[in-house]
Design an enzyme around this catalytic site. Sequence first.
Site, PDB file in Angstrom:
ATOM      1  N   GLU A 243       8.427 -38.101   6.715  1.00 27.37           N
ATOM      2  CA  GLU A 243       7.580 -39.364   6.256  1.00 27.37           C
ATOM      3  C   GLU A 243       7.550 -40.310   7.207  1.00 27.37           C
ATOM      4  O   GLU A 243       8.396 -41.155   7.314  1.00 27.37           O
ATOM      5  CB  GLU A 243       8.121 -39.847   4.863  1.00 27.37           C
ATOM      6  CG  GLU A 243       7.815 -39.006   3.846  1.00 27.37           C
ATOM      7  CD  GLU A 243       6.429 -38.476   3.147  1.00 27.37           C
ATOM      8  OE1 GLU A 243       5.507 -39.099   3.975  1.00 27.37           O
ATOM      9  OE2 GLU A 243       6.207 -37.568   2.472  1.00 27.37           O
ATOM     10  N   CYS A 277       5.050 -48.179   4.666  1.00 30.24           N
ATOM     11  CA  CYS A 277       4.546 -47.363   5.258  1.00 30.24           C
ATOM     12  C   CYS A 277       2.947 -47.300   5.106  1.00 30.24           C
ATOM     13  O   CYS A 277       2.225 -47.122   5.979  1.00 30.24           O
ATOM     14  CB  CYS A 277       5.256 -46.232   5.081  1.00 30.24           C
ATOM     15  SG  CYS A 277       5.287 -45.757   3.375  1.00 30.24           S
TER      16      CYS A 277
END
Length: 471
Positions: A243, A277
């Site tokens: 990720e 993120c």
Amino acid sequence: MDPFRLIIDGKKVPTKQCFEVLNPATEKVAGLAPLATREQLEDAIRAAKVAQKSWAKETERKRQTACRRIAERIEAHAEELAALLTAEQGKPMGGLGSRWEIGAAIAWTQYTASLSMPPKVLQDNNEGRVELFRKPIGVVGSILPWNFPVMIAIWHIIPAVLSGNTVVAKPSPYTPLTTLRLVELMNEVLPRGVVNCVTGDDDLGPVMTSHPDIGKIVFTGSSGTGKKIYVNAAETMKRMTLELGGNDAGIVLPDVDPKQIAEGLFWGAFINTGQTCAALKRLYVHDDVYEDVCEELVKFARKMPMGEGTDETAMLGPVQNLRQFEIVSDLVADARKKGRVLLGGDPPARTGKKQGYFFPLTIIADLDNGDRLVDEEQFGPALPIIRFHDIDEVIEKANDNPNGLGGSVWSRNITTARQVASRMECGSVWINKHGMIQPNAPFGGVKQSGVGVEFGQEGLEEYTNIQVVFS
Ligand code: NAD
């Protein structure tokens, strides 16, 4: 100040050396973290390997119960964990800060504990029976970032444990303390060796990613590190969930009510002081509403208090570390040369005093693709705004980036918004909100934002190998 300990094979293990973890709001020492040696990392991997044999033999129901009990342990220590998180990460206790993160960690644990992976019958007829089983991979290495050290640890550890793997977790050197405490609490309800936690510097990561006894790496962090990990893990053919970075675009269509969307845009961009993120990192606004959206967003942002996390009125905290503060400063200085500064833009000079890494909320209009603040991930409290006139042009610009984590479309017309959403190259798209991840929906990036997904059934299955039995 007593140093924290590693957690290996169910025991608290001291180290010869420690390192200081700084509170980013004060630059004072928040705690002393253990500096693991290579041998201690090997001990942790060995303990996980031994424990995995018996953990995999437990029933799924027993592992689900263990995960629910972890949620209870976190809940019982929620305020303690939140305070430690604020001390090392800097985020406020209130708002979408530490208490919220601990609450989310509990919710994710509880939801994931309810999932199961029964065998699937693919065929059962005169020609035979074909069944698909999901088997644990073995030892999972979890490498963590500094922005959500508890929530992301839960995202990595709980599905791994539920599916019969064991774990060696390695937190970021910037935020190791709360994760160590979290793993200590997990060890109150898990058999020894099932979850281990080793902290130290960045040298530990490559040992994990090339280790023959680690079967899978789950990594959350920057795209640069992710690429190194991908290469390093190839030799042992590890399973991977990566990720990585995002540079999410938000597209505001001309039919919005600027006042109504200002709050959603603000939190989409500035949650966790922009260190998220899947935050909104590039805002494209149609010419018809451009000035009004800029004005309403700035009006909302001006009301948001930033301060030390222990101040209960603070809604935003400092940037977590000096390196990130410098990255944001550099991008903003570049953007100021061309853009129109609507808010902030002028970080306090670093005088050598312990003043904290506070970077003022910054909104800069009239930028475009090709400008660094638009093209590069800022991962901090600075938002570029770009004007557009035409939908095809804006979709092309939104997609013209190596990242593809999230995106959003803002409009009163949901049908139109869904059409625009379907043309965006990213793993998640939100309409009239941004970054609202949830434990039952798979989350992951396309392009250079990552490999694989987390959450939900699809995320859980990534912690398994398929075995098909033909009889
Ligand atoms: P980072 O890549 O600098 O560090 C992450 C972790 O990797 C740390 O634990 C570090 O010690 C370790 N590491 C460093 N070098 C390594 C190597 N060569 N091999 C193995 N491990 C190594 O990332 P960061 O600065 O902590 O986090 C910020 C980044 O994370 C941002 O780019 C952000 O977008 C991304 N992020 C992504 C998600 C997501 O879900 N996609 C979530 C949070 C953060």
